[in-house]
Structures are given as structure tokens and as C-alpha cells.
Design an enzyme around this catalytic site. Structure first.
Site, PDB file in Angstrom:
ATOM      1  N   CYS A 271       3.839  50.417   0.349  1.00  0.00           N
ATOM      2  CA  CYS A 271       4.960  49.834  -0.388  1.00  0.00           C
ATOM      3  C   CYS A 271       4.874  48.341  -0.114  1.00  0.00           C
ATOM      4  O   CYS A 271       4.751  47.920   1.040  1.00  0.00           O
ATOM      5  CB  CYS A 271       6.285  50.398   0.109  1.00  0.00           C
ATOM      6  SG  CYS A 271       7.704  49.528  -0.597  1.00  0.00           S
TER       7      CYS A 271
ATOM      8  N   GLU B  70      15.788  44.813   0.636  1.00  0.00           N
ATOM      9  CA  GLU B  70      16.388  44.146  -0.537  1.00  0.00           C
ATOM     10  C   GLU B  70      17.765  43.569  -0.183  1.00  0.00           C
ATOM     11  O   GLU B  70      18.175  42.559  -0.714  1.00  0.00           O
ATOM     12  CB  GLU B  70      16.516  45.120  -1.720  1.00  0.00           C
ATOM     13  CG  GLU B  70      15.197  45.452  -2.405  1.00  0.00           C
ATOM     14  CD  GLU B  70      14.715  44.368  -3.389  1.00  0.00           C
ATOM     15  OE1 GLU B  70      15.540  43.816  -4.126  1.00  0.00           O
ATOM     16  OE2 GLU B  70      13.499  44.086  -3.416  1.00  0.00           O
TER      17      GLU B  70
ATOM     18  N   HIS C 281       6.948  46.092  -0.143  1.00  0.00           N
ATOM     19  CA  HIS C 281       8.047  45.502   0.629  1.00  0.00           C
ATOM     20  C   HIS C 281       7.784  45.552   2.139  1.00  0.00           C
ATOM     21  O   HIS C 281       8.304  44.744   2.895  1.00  0.00           O
ATOM     22  CB  HIS C 281       9.351  46.262   0.380  1.00  0.00           C
ATOM     23  CG  HIS C 281      10.051  45.910  -0.890  1.00  0.00           C
ATOM     24  ND1 HIS C 281       9.529  46.183  -2.120  1.00  0.00           N
ATOM     25  CD2 HIS C 281      11.248  45.310  -1.098  1.00  0.00           C
ATOM     26  CE1 HIS C 281      10.384  45.770  -3.054  1.00  0.00           C
ATOM     27  NE2 HIS C 281      11.430  45.239  -2.456  1.00  0.00           N
TER      28      HIS C 281
ATOM     29  N   ASP D 104       6.727  43.427  -9.795  1.00  0.00           N
ATOM     30  CA  ASP D 104       7.251  44.376  -8.797  1.00  0.00           C
ATOM     31  C   ASP D 104       8.711  44.654  -9.141  1.00  0.00           C
ATOM     32  O   ASP D 104       9.347  43.888  -9.875  1.00  0.00           O
ATOM     33  CB  ASP D 104       7.153  43.809  -7.376  1.00  0.00           C
ATOM     34  CG  ASP D 104       7.697  44.783  -6.323  1.00  0.00           C
ATOM     35  OD1 ASP D 104       7.242  45.942  -6.311  1.00  0.00           O
ATOM     36  OD2 ASP D 104       8.583  44.408  -5.548  1.00  0.00           O
ATOM     37  N   SER D 105       9.236  45.742  -8.589  1.00  0.00           N
ATOM     38  CA  SER D 105      10.642  46.062  -8.815  1.00  0.00           C
ATOM     39  C   SER D 105      11.556  44.972  -8.231  1.00  0.00           C
ATOM     40  O   SER D 105      12.692  44.840  -8.653  1.00  0.00           O
ATOM     41  CB  SER D 105      10.973  47.402  -8.156  1.00  0.00           C
ATOM     42  OG  SER D 105      10.722  47.317  -6.769  1.00  0.00           O
TER      43      SER D 105
ATOM     44  N   CYS E 133       3.386  47.074  -7.263  1.00  0.00           N
ATOM     45  CA  CYS E 133       4.441  47.985  -6.804  1.00  0.00           C
ATOM     46  C   CYS E 133       3.816  49.369  -6.778  1.00  0.00           C
ATOM     47  O   CYS E 133       3.312  49.846  -7.805  1.00  0.00           O
ATOM     48  CB  CYS E 133       5.611  47.934  -7.790  1.00  0.00           C
ATOM     49  SG  CYS E 133       6.905  49.123  -7.463  1.00  0.00           S
TER      50      CYS E 133
HETATM   51  N1  DGL Z   1       7.695  47.480  -3.584  1.00  0.00           N
HETATM   52  C1  DGL Z   1       7.724  48.752  -4.223  1.00  0.00           C
HETATM   53  C2  DGL Z   1       6.537  49.605  -3.867  1.00  0.00           C
HETATM   54  O1  DGL Z   1       5.478  49.090  -3.520  1.00  0.00           O
HETATM   55  C3  DGL Z   1       8.934  49.597  -4.009  1.00  0.00           C
HETATM   56  C4  DGL Z   1      10.152  49.187  -4.353  1.00  0.00           C
HETATM   57  C5  DGL Z   1      11.260  50.010  -4.838  1.00  0.00           C
HETATM   58  O2  DGL Z   1      11.596  51.096  -4.342  1.00  0.00           O
HETATM   59  O3  DGL Z   1      11.820  49.431  -5.728  1.00  0.00           O
HETATM   60  O4  DGL Z   1       6.615  50.801  -3.962  1.00  0.00           O
END
Ligand code: DGL
Length: 275
Positions: free
Chosen positions: A191, A157, A193, A9-10, A72
């Protein structure tokens, strides 16, 4: 050659998926990689997201992973197809990479009675229209209503998602989505997150609307994939060992990651080679 399953993931978001995967498939080894140094991806260009994702996925393959899950949505939306079709056959023909949009799109119909689904995601995911295309490929009768929430990942974050200011942004975005259709009975958190915001989202959303995180869906779909692909399953090591890597500060990662993963984590630093 055998190795652990890679989960990428990012940043921290993929940990909400890894948590569900390890609950369902505890016997396997895993390597988690969070590209925290370059997160968030969601507001970046298509090209940038593709290059970052390819570099991280390649790194996981070089560390021995036979299979990588891109946990992600932004990377799955922007980079997965090109990596699968163009890069993998050239660079790692024996390896596989899976995303998280298709498995979610496949089963979304099970959750909606009004056939109207709301999608909340990053700018990158929403602009790609991947959910509209994938959901309508499997379920042409479902009306997909999207809304981008560019502030949510930075709030998470930066660990500022519990204050009143954050609540304001979250409320604005939920209302903006619901204003687009009064038929929405299911909201997909597109997402990885966003599950961290679940209590706040639940509080701000009418009770009759389902709120769907992806972790359990992705875990179930990985189990199904491994059952259907014994040739890949036999390359996945089963020693219940999990390693965590971040491209940013280790202490910071360990501290934040606990909230996403639900237990303490000891990570290592990893420098990503640019391709
Ligand atoms: N967790 C990432 C997703 O599912 C997004 C994160 C990001 O914007 O870095 O899209």
C-alpha cells in the site's frame, strides 16, 4: 500529442511513489492526482473502486497525459485489468495505463531467502488475492502470506498515525501476519501509504525481516518500460514540470503532502466528472 506522465492514487500514498519516480526520471513532466475527497478506497466495494479509478484515470488522459501510473495497490488490484482490457481500447486507444502490482511481484524473489513473503495491504488489495496470483505466476515456489490492515490508511489520511493508539493497531497487524508463518523474511508494504509508517513498522518487526516499500521498485520498472517503449516515451514531455491536484481541500493537501513527498507542494483543486 505529447503530455506529462500521470500518477494517480486515492489520496496521498502515491506521493511516496512519485517521489522515487522523479528522483529516477527527473527530466519528465508529471501530473499527480489524489482523490482525497473519496479516500480511503481500501474498504470500498470492487464496483466503487473501479468507477472511481476509471473516472480519475480518464480525467488524467483528458488533461493530456499519454501514460498514467496507478500508484495505488487497491486500484491496481481492483480496476487496472478492466480498464486496460475493456475501457482503454474504447475510450483512449492511444494511451496506456500501468499498475504497481506486477513490477513488484516480478522482483520480490530477489529479497527472500526463505521463499516466504508477507504482504500487508488494504482490505481491497488483500481480498483480491492479486499479490498471491501475480507472485506465484512469476515465482511459483514462493509462499505468499497476506494480512489486511484496514486501520492503517485512515490513520495516515487523518494524520493520527504517530500516537500510541495508532501504534497499538500497527503492532496487532504485524503480529497477526507473523503468527501465520515463522518463515517470513520479507514484508512487502503493498500500500503506497505505508512507507510513512516505516519507522514504527521497523521498530515493531524483528530485525532479520526485510521491509520493502514499493516506490524504488516502481520507479525502476517505469524507467525500464520507457526504454522498451520508445513510441510511448516520445509522447512524454520533458520540462521537469510537476503539477499536483487533489479532489479535496487544497490547503489540507499541501500541508499533509509534504510529509509524503519530502518537499513543499502547491496543489490545485480538481472536480472529477463522473462517467
Ligand atoms: N494507497 C492505496 C494503496 O496503495 C490505498 C489507499 C486507500 O485505501 O485509499 O492501496
Amino acid at each position: 500529442m505529447t503530455g506529462p506522465i500521470g500518477v494517480f492514487d486515492s489520496g496521498y500514498g502515491g506521493l511516496t511513489v512519485l517521489k522515487e519516480i522523479t528522483a529516477k526520471l527527473p527530466q519528465y513532466d508529471f501530473i499527480y492526482l489524489g482523490d482525497n475527497a473519496r479516500a480511503p478506497y481500501g474498504t470500498r466495494s470492487f464496483e466503487t473502486i473501479y468507477h472511481y479509478t476509471l473516472a480519475c484515470v480518464s480525467q488524467l488522459f483528458e488533461m493530456g497525459c499519454p501514460l498514467v501510473i496507478i500508484a495505488c495497490n487497491t486500484s491496481s488490484a481492483r480496476a487496472l485489468r478492466t480498464i486496460q482490457q475493456k475501457d482503454l481500447p474504447k475510450l483512449f486507444p492511444d494511451k496506456r495505463v500501468l499498475g504497481i502490482i506486477r513490477p513488484t511481484a516480478e522482483i520480490i524473489a530477489d529479497y527472500t531467502k526463505t521463499n516466504t513473503v508477507g504482504i500487508l495491504g488494504t482490505n481491497g488489495t488483500i481480498a483480491s488475492e492479486s499479490y498471491v496470483l501475480e507472485i506465484n505466476r512469476f515465482h511459483p515456489h514462493i509462499n505468499v502470506i497476506q494480512h489486511a490492515c484496514p486501520m492503517w490508511v485512515p490513520l495516515i489520511e487523518n494524520n493520527t498515525y504517530l500516537n500510541e493508539g495508532a501504534k497499538y493497531f500497527i503492532q496487532q497487524d504485524i503480529q497477526a501476519l507473523l503468527k501465520k508463518s515463522d518463515q517470513i523474511d520479507t514484508i512487502l508494504l503493498a500500500c503506497t501509504h505505508y512507507p510513512l509508517l516505516m519507522p514504527i513498522i521497523r521498530e515493531l518487526t524483528p530485525k532479520h525481516i526485510n521491509i520493502l516499500p514499493q516506490g524504488p521498485i516502481v520507479a525502476e520498472s517505469l524507467l525500464d518500460y520507457l526504454n522498451r517503449h520508445p513510441e510511448m516515451e516520445s509522447h512524454c514531455v520533458k520540462n521537469t514540470h510537476i503539477e499536483f491536484y487533489t479532489t479535496d481541500d487544497v490547503e489540507n493537501f499541501n500541508q499533509h503532502a509534504t510529509v509524503f513527498y519530502g518537499q513543499a507542494i502547491q496543489s490545485k483543486h480538481l472536480e472529477i466528472k463522473s462517467l
